[in-house]
Design an enzyme around this catalytic site. Sequence first.
Site, PDB file in Angstrom:
ATOM      1  N   CYS A   1       0.841  -1.196   0.000  1.00  0.00           N
ATOM      2  CA  CYS A   1       0.000   0.000   0.000  1.00  0.00           C
ATOM      3  C   CYS A   1       0.879   1.252   0.000  1.00  0.00           C
ATOM      4  O   CYS A   1       1.859   1.335   0.761  1.00  0.00           O
ATOM      5  CB  CYS A   1      -0.906  -0.016   1.234  1.00  0.00           C
ATOM      6  SG  CYS A   1      -2.001   1.413   1.352  1.00  0.00           S
TER       7      CYS A   1
ATOM      8  N   CYS B   1      -1.056   5.219   7.172  1.00  0.00           N
ATOM      9  CA  CYS B   1      -2.382   4.723   7.540  1.00  0.00           C
ATOM     10  C   CYS B   1      -2.304   3.797   8.749  1.00  0.00           C
ATOM     11  O   CYS B   1      -1.418   2.950   8.852  1.00  0.00           O
ATOM     12  CB  CYS B   1      -2.990   3.985   6.350  1.00  0.00           C
ATOM     13  SG  CYS B   1      -4.611   3.261   6.679  1.00  0.00           S
TER      14      CYS B   1
ATOM     15  N   CYS C   1      -3.347  -0.910   9.009  1.00  0.00           N
ATOM     16  CA  CYS C   1      -2.459  -2.071   9.117  1.00  0.00           C
ATOM     17  C   CYS C   1      -1.224  -1.665   9.907  1.00  0.00           C
ATOM     18  O   CYS C   1      -0.823  -0.510   9.907  1.00  0.00           O
ATOM     19  CB  CYS C   1      -2.022  -2.566   7.740  1.00  0.00           C
ATOM     20  SG  CYS C   1      -3.363  -3.077   6.642  1.00  0.00           S
TER      21      CYS C   1
ATOM     22  N   CYS D   1      -8.216  -0.052  -0.923  1.00  0.00           N
ATOM     23  CA  CYS D   1      -7.519  -0.581   0.240  1.00  0.00           C
ATOM     24  C   CYS D   1      -7.070  -2.000  -0.102  1.00  0.00           C
ATOM     25  O   CYS D   1      -7.906  -2.836  -0.477  1.00  0.00           O
ATOM     26  CB  CYS D   1      -8.422  -0.583   1.466  1.00  0.00           C
ATOM     27  SG  CYS D   1      -7.648  -1.300   2.936  1.00  0.00           S
TER      28      CYS D   1
ATOM     29  N   GLN E   1     -17.344 -13.177  10.912  1.00  0.00           N
ATOM     30  CA  GLN E   1     -15.888 -13.109  10.831  1.00  0.00           C
ATOM     31  C   GLN E   1     -15.430 -12.387   9.569  1.00  0.00           C
ATOM     32  O   GLN E   1     -15.951 -12.625   8.470  1.00  0.00           O
ATOM     33  CB  GLN E   1     -15.286 -14.506  10.884  1.00  0.00           C
ATOM     34  CG  GLN E   1     -15.390 -15.185  12.237  1.00  0.00           C
ATOM     35  CD  GLN E   1     -14.471 -14.562  13.290  1.00  0.00           C
ATOM     36  OE1 GLN E   1     -13.747 -13.620  13.024  1.00  0.00           O
ATOM     37  NE2 GLN E   1     -14.513 -15.108  14.494  1.00  0.00           N
TER      38      GLN E   1
ATOM     39  N   TYR F   1     -22.149 -17.366  23.367  1.00  0.00           N
ATOM     40  CA  TYR F   1     -21.805 -16.216  22.520  1.00  0.00           C
ATOM     41  C   TYR F   1     -21.953 -16.611  21.047  1.00  0.00           C
ATOM     42  O   TYR F   1     -21.060 -16.436  20.230  1.00  0.00           O
ATOM     43  CB  TYR F   1     -20.379 -15.726  22.784  1.00  0.00           C
ATOM     44  CG  TYR F   1     -19.993 -15.642  24.249  1.00  0.00           C
ATOM     45  CD1 TYR F   1     -20.253 -14.484  24.982  1.00  0.00           C
ATOM     46  CD2 TYR F   1     -19.366 -16.711  24.881  1.00  0.00           C
ATOM     47  CE1 TYR F   1     -19.892 -14.405  26.325  1.00  0.00           C
ATOM     48  CE2 TYR F   1     -18.998 -16.641  26.216  1.00  0.00           C
ATOM     49  CZ  TYR F   1     -19.265 -15.483  26.938  1.00  0.00           C
ATOM     50  OH  TYR F   1     -18.911 -15.414  28.268  1.00  0.00           O
TER      51      TYR F   1
ATOM     52  N   GLU G   1     -26.886 -16.006  23.372  1.00  0.00           N
ATOM     53  CA  GLU G   1     -26.434 -14.748  22.783  1.00  0.00           C
ATOM     54  C   GLU G   1     -27.180 -13.583  23.424  1.00  0.00           C
ATOM     55  O   GLU G   1     -28.387 -13.627  23.597  1.00  0.00           O
ATOM     56  CB  GLU G   1     -26.679 -14.771  21.268  1.00  0.00           C
ATOM     57  CG  GLU G   1     -26.443 -13.466  20.544  1.00  0.00           C
ATOM     58  CD  GLU G   1     -25.032 -12.917  20.725  1.00  0.00           C
ATOM     59  OE1 GLU G   1     -24.909 -11.714  21.023  1.00  0.00           O
ATOM     60  OE2 GLU G   1     -24.078 -13.692  20.560  1.00  0.00           O
TER      61      GLU G   1
ATOM     62  N   CYS H   1     -10.469 -13.930  20.558  1.00  0.00           N
ATOM     63  CA  CYS H   1      -9.961 -12.864  19.692  1.00  0.00           C
ATOM     64  C   CYS H   1      -8.983 -11.971  20.446  1.00  0.00           C
ATOM     65  O   CYS H   1      -8.537 -10.948  19.924  1.00  0.00           O
ATOM     66  CB  CYS H   1     -11.111 -12.034  19.119  1.00  0.00           C
ATOM     67  SG  CYS H   1     -12.190 -11.289  20.352  1.00  0.00           S
TER      68      CYS H   1
END
Length: 471
Positions: free
Chosen positions: A76, A82, A85, A164, A288, A317, A338, A410
């Site tokens: 990029c 930016c 990332c 992007c 995801q 969840y 949930e 995560c």
Amino acid sequence: MTKIVWQQGELIEVTIADLNDTGEGVGRFDERVVFVPDTVPGDRAIVRLIHVKPKYAHGKLQQLLQPSPHRIRPSCIVADKCGGCQWQHINYDYQLIAKRNQVIQALERIGGFIQPPVDPVLAAPSALSYRNKATYPLSRSATGQVQAGYYQKGSHQLINLNQCPVQDTRLNPLLAEVKQDIQKQGWQIYDEQRHQGQIRHLGLRIGRRTGEMLLTLVVKDWNLAGIENQAQEWLKRYPQLVGVSLNQNRDRTNVIFGNETRCIAGVPYLQEKFAGLEFQVRPDTFFQIYTETAEALLQIIQSELNLQGHEVLVDAYCGIGTLTLPLAKQVRQVTGLEVQPAAVEQAILNAQHNEINNVTFQVGAVEKLLPKMGIIPEVVLLDPPRKGCDRAVIDTLLQTKPSRIVYLSCKVATLARDLKLLCQNGQYDITRVQPADFFPQTAHVEAAAFLVLSHLDKGAESFTKTLTGNL
């Protein structure tokens, strides 16, 4: 020779030895730690000290004296500015090594595990063009042009993007052209400091398998003159665009989406195929970001569990049933838990659409629902948000003793914390931890930990005996 002083503004020479969990390079100078963004292990560099503490400092790369063998040219043109990332300057093979190390270090330092059984990271099929969803803040340039992009590293200055490299390339035309339409309409761009203006974010979403797209504008209020005609024009211009929506967020907050979304044109969802099933995905649905990696991790979970068809499974969840429904086809009964009512509504619709009848869903906080279920499932799937599991969830599992637990995380720091609680009394053994790369070019890593109920009477070979003595 002038002695280098450990103070703000000083230039020092550092060799980078590691990467931390936010993606910064880590080096040492005079027995102190220095964190330096945009560096790679193996870099030898001149660094300016920016924020200085007695034992550590944050620095800025000033000059690269000798580049690391793992350093590459970013894909990029604005990668150095930016903030979307952190790792485009690091070759992908080394990104995977760094992410595995991140998991190991969290389990050792936070969890207290010695030599945890962490597999190599499940690599992404492609390190670019993978994101099925992107949400861009909007602003105006000094000349009044509408801009969309990500914020510059370490600032609140927007870096304008027309494409992007990490988002699905089919979304790039919308990113470039919708800004121009907003400009022509004369809609006001939200100013967060004054809490004035109309449009806050541009949201784009695509079904990787179907190609169907959604366009969403996050607005402060619903009164966006001409939006109906513009929405119809977008549907005509982009054949794969199936829905245009507004999401209202009136709050003074950095949370992107508000609680209510209205479909302006087309349909309020896209269709996506995942694990042989069809799902409805709405603009604000959690799904995801990397469809293919998520499916590959699901296949590992299915293989590791080796379900025989008689099991009772709880998916805590569960969201819209992304993992619940594929697993339901391999067990006797599934219950999904949930907290978001809208997600449960979608999960029920997805189950009906796929003719899956052995699954039920409950709305509420997992820590409140799980203790009241009245069943002892053989398998519990945990997929909590970044904060990890509430202590009540851990306590309930330790009391009910399901035979197997799969913990999808995560954030590896909270994974390590929760695994420590589950394993500290020898009740559960960790058999495998499988990291997965859902976010190439970033420091983010996800992981699935597989736990089995210990047979303590068989004694001494439990993995939990490798826990350190500080538990």
